[in-house]
Design a protein around this motif. Structure first.
Motif, short mmCIF file in Angstrom:
data_model
loop_
_atom_site.label_atom_id
_atom_site.label_comp_id
_atom_site.label_asym_id
_atom_site.label_seq_id
_atom_site.Cartn_x
_atom_site.Cartn_y
_atom_site.Cartn_z
N SER A 133 18.97 46.74 53.73
CA SER A 133 18.13 47.39 54.73
C SER A 133 16.73 47.64 54.16
O SER A 133 16.59 48.13 53.04
CB SER A 133 18.79 48.72 55.13
OG SER A 133 17.94 49.41 56.00
N GLN C 40 11.75 48.36 74.80
CA GLN C 40 10.62 49.22 74.45
C GLN C 40 9.38 48.92 75.29
O GLN C 40 8.72 49.81 75.81
CB GLN C 40 10.25 49.03 72.96
CG GLN C 40 9.13 49.97 72.51
CD GLN C 40 8.34 49.43 71.31
OE1 GLN C 40 8.09 48.24 71.18
NE2 GLN C 40 7.94 50.35 70.44
N TYR C 46 12.74 53.12 78.85
CA TYR C 46 12.60 53.23 77.40
C TYR C 46 11.13 53.18 77.01
O TYR C 46 10.26 52.89 77.82
CB TYR C 46 13.29 52.06 76.69
CG TYR C 46 14.78 51.99 76.85
CD1 TYR C 46 15.62 52.54 75.89
CD2 TYR C 46 15.35 51.36 77.96
CE1 TYR C 46 17.00 52.46 76.02
CE2 TYR C 46 16.72 51.28 78.10
CZ TYR C 46 17.54 51.83 77.13
OH TYR C 46 18.90 51.75 77.26
N GLY C 100 11.38 47.54 59.19
CA GLY C 100 12.05 48.69 59.80
C GLY C 100 11.13 49.88 59.99
O GLY C 100 11.25 50.60 60.97
N ILE C 116 8.59 49.77 65.70
CA ILE C 116 10.00 49.88 66.02
C ILE C 116 10.78 48.95 65.10
O ILE C 116 10.34 47.82 64.83
CB ILE C 116 10.26 49.53 67.51
CG1 ILE C 116 11.72 49.79 67.88
CG2 ILE C 116 9.87 48.11 67.82
CD1 ILE C 116 11.97 49.76 69.37
N ASP C 117 11.92 49.42 64.63
CA ASP C 117 12.80 48.63 63.77
C ASP C 117 13.38 47.46 64.57
O ASP C 117 13.92 47.66 65.67
CB ASP C 117 13.93 49.55 63.28
CG ASP C 117 14.82 48.88 62.25
OD1 ASP C 117 15.03 47.64 62.33
OD2 ASP C 117 15.32 49.59 61.36
N ASP C 119 15.96 45.95 64.33
CA ASP C 119 17.42 46.03 64.55
C ASP C 119 17.80 47.02 65.66
O ASP C 119 18.94 47.02 66.11
CB ASP C 119 18.13 46.45 63.26
CG ASP C 119 18.11 45.34 62.22
OD1 ASP C 119 17.92 44.17 62.62
OD2 ASP C 119 18.25 45.65 61.03
N GLU C 120 16.87 47.84 66.11
CA GLU C 120 17.20 48.83 67.14
C GLU C 120 17.44 48.18 68.51
O GLU C 120 16.84 47.15 68.83
CB GLU C 120 16.04 49.83 67.29
CG GLU C 120 16.07 50.93 66.25
CD GLU C 120 15.05 52.01 66.57
OE1 GLU C 120 14.82 52.32 67.75
OE2 GLU C 120 14.47 52.55 65.60
N HIS C 121 18.23 48.84 69.31
CA HIS C 121 18.50 48.36 70.67
C HIS C 121 17.21 48.20 71.47
O HIS C 121 17.02 47.21 72.18
CB HIS C 121 19.43 49.35 71.39
CG HIS C 121 19.60 49.03 72.85
ND1 HIS C 121 20.27 47.91 73.30
CD2 HIS C 121 19.17 49.68 73.96
CE1 HIS C 121 20.25 47.88 74.62
NE2 HIS C 121 19.59 48.94 75.05
N GLU C 122 16.29 49.16 71.36
CA GLU C 122 15.05 49.11 72.14
C GLU C 122 14.18 47.90 71.82
O GLU C 122 13.32 47.53 72.63
CB GLU C 122 14.22 50.39 71.89
CG GLU C 122 14.67 51.56 72.71
CD GLU C 122 13.58 52.62 72.87
OE1 GLU C 122 12.39 52.28 72.83
OE2 GLU C 122 13.95 53.80 73.00
N GLN C 124 15.24 44.87 71.40
CA GLN C 124 15.87 43.61 71.83
C GLN C 124 15.33 43.17 73.19
O GLN C 124 14.84 43.97 73.98
CB GLN C 124 17.41 43.79 71.93
CG GLN C 124 18.06 44.42 70.71
CD GLN C 124 17.63 43.80 69.39
OE1 GLN C 124 17.60 42.59 69.25
NE2 GLN C 124 17.27 44.65 68.41
#
Lengths: 234, 234, 234, 234
Positions: A133, C40, C46, C100, C116-117, C119-122, C124
């Motif tokens: 990470s 995002q 979001y 990240g 925004i990371d 890997d975050e849902h937002e 995608q």
């Protein structure tokens, strides 16, 4: 590492001109670049090595396989852990096709039969030095890191001015990355024991050309020592 | 030119993977790149050579000076005239400072004492192969042509897909240009007798790495023959 | 789509010079670019929209939210499915930080609180138009697709010469991608109903500047029709 | 310059997100970019203006011609002299063909009939603000300065991090340069009175989009004041 005196014709003339100054190596402005340590490219059991063995040239891999096992993979482990501990970025590249069918890789890679779907196991970074990470993994669609990824953009955004370049193959993607990196005004180091070519002359030629010219060639431990010294002084 | 069989360890393994296909070389999509044939960089009487002689290393220039006089400059004359006769672009680079004081050249070039005002006589292309009307001359502020000029942009605009790379030094700016050119999906040729390194090993190492990998290495006359054949067929 | 006659001062003078020719749009050389349709950036629930609502400016989102729901998302669905059916590449971008923490995104994005990371849902792509196998998803660390990803490299490798640009925001990353794309000699189309700005004037100004200049502005169905016609003729 | 409150729908939502911080403007790290002030592009008596007049649209040039004469050319004179006096680089671009026949300019420029031999009088910078020794003049073969010249490379070499962008046309090459410049992490300023579009709305739309987003829009005198203050403090 001291560079051996070289008595080849023309070498002295060349080095009357070529003489890169030393420069500081600070954790806050230095990134580690780890090139193409994927199963396909680097592992004895997959991809390139498998193809070479199946073609009957396995004996010719001796230098590469021993060097990778005994020097390069351990050095990469120390470097990646050391950079992370100091908060400095670790950037991996892997050669792969985002589209899956290789059409987005260069004509060279397609011609060489090197295309591979980015989702396949063989296209992943080897688990011995698996990304953690906070590391960056770039899908590289050509040879030089700078020509075929957005790495320069990321480095400028992060305020990185100094690069430690490692991985495979020394005289190929590693050398290509250092040549372009130097041209882009990054201060470059090659961690010599964290790189391998497929042949002793591949390693030797790359180092002879690059050292004191586009980068300084040093051992992984020398480089980690320089970073730690600056880190403690900061 | 047939490549000699090479029995160095690891070479056979490497060439199980590396095997660039042949490709057509057509006047309407091929450009000639002539790298750094300026008084400062190339002439026996100025710049680099003068510095080397003054530093007492003049004997070490023997290979370079003979090769330039007897092979490279005559080959460049035939190539530039041949490309112009077929209407194919001739692109020269010269390393120089547009600002005059070297501040716009790379740190490497400044460190090496290679800065030069673009308006000075020493920064011009040598008159033996002087640019003609319709040729392009690019001021290059680093080593690789692609990294430090807008050459890729010009080539795409002109519909050029194939490059014939020449000039100095084979293992340095010439090799750097071919590595990045290949990565940018140009089909590349090195005109071997129109290039020189400062040392025999500089030439040999570059050719060993690049040939069949990032380019095909051929003689100037072979390349001109290929172009003329396509030109007549068109 | 016919462009309305514009009687603003200076417009007629400008369009005496600016007049982009029409060009063919063929499936084998055309890619669809879908910009920043992440939770995002694009979703009402979001990121950007949430921030705007929380700051008390939710009423000001009316144009954007209606346009996205009724025009843009349905058009993107038709376009992505249509391109896939013809075997033409679909390329998505999403603004995110590979590291990240946002340090690899531009200073602008960091200043705007847009980091925004990855890997975050937002971060995608929204599931309504989720990428499928064979699509390309690029993590974009700045505004223009070309400046902050390796998209140009991928497009050249794939032999793509024509772009259909869509997504958000019309006058921002979409316009920036079309400006640079046109400058890189790609033939560009904007699928007007598959793009949205945050304001009617944001859409109108972008179209007024770009249409017939850096691209042709057409509806998604017109563009799909052109592609299908070429596809059947091939 | 204070930005007028804008009550257009969607503007408030947009500016909840977009809010570029202020930054210092220091002579040692700031360059002036002067875009396309050549006879062909900018003069009332040549090239674009001549074509527009001959096409019967001369009345439509009123805004542009008055603005250039009364504001832009005097501001450019003050800026170029001010930058030179503080030792800060002045970089001019001019759109032209190095090959002479326009083949190295973009398809857009060829389609628009804008090709011009770089050696012609019309392709030179107007004498009122003629380049001086130490200035840099780049031949630009497309619209955005960064996409079609090696300007980014030169700026990095010189240690430049801040740009003051000027010239023509505000909403075209000037805006394109600022968009890409901001994406490349340069801190950008537009000197508003040193730029002109061909129409009032061309100027207004560019400023509305860029200000506080990709740059700060200020007057030439404000910018010179900031530089002089830093210069005296240094």
């Amino acid at each position: 590492m001291s560079r051996e005196t070289n008595h080849k014709e023309g070498w002295r003339a060349w080095h009357t001109i070529i003489r890169l100054p030393e420069f500081p190596v600070r954790p806050e402005s230095t990134a580690l670049i780890v090139i193409d340590i994927t199963y396909q490219q680097a592992s004895p059991n997959y991809g390139n090595c498998k193809r070479i063995i199946e073609a009957g040239n396995g004996n010719d891999l001796k230098y590469y396989l021993e060097r990778m096992k005994n020097k390069v993979m351990p050095a990469l482990k120390r470097l990646t852990e050391g950079f992370r501990a100091m908060g400095a970025p670790v950037i991996y590249t892997r050669c792969a096709s985002l589209r899956g069918d290789g059409s987005d890789q260069t004509w060279r890679h397609r011609s060489f039969g090197l295309t591979i779907d980015a989702d396949e196991h063989e296209a992943q970074i080897m688990e011995e030095i698996a990304p953690q990470s906070g590391d960056i993994v770039l899908v590289k669609t050509g040879s030089s890191t700078f020509t075929s990824t957005n790495c320069e953009h990321l480095l400028h955004n992060m305020g990185i001015t100094t690069l430690v370049v490692t991985g495979i193959y020394t005289n190929s993607c590693v050398e290509g990355t250092i040549r372009v990196g130097g041209d882009l005004d990054f201060r470059c180091l090659m961690a010599e024991d964290a790189c391998s070519a497929m042949s002793p002359s591949g390693d030797a030629n790359a180092i002879e050309y690059l050292d004191g010219n586009f980068c300084h060639v040093k051992s992984s431990d020398e480089i980690l020592g320089m970073l730690r010294k600056e880190n403690e002084a900061a």
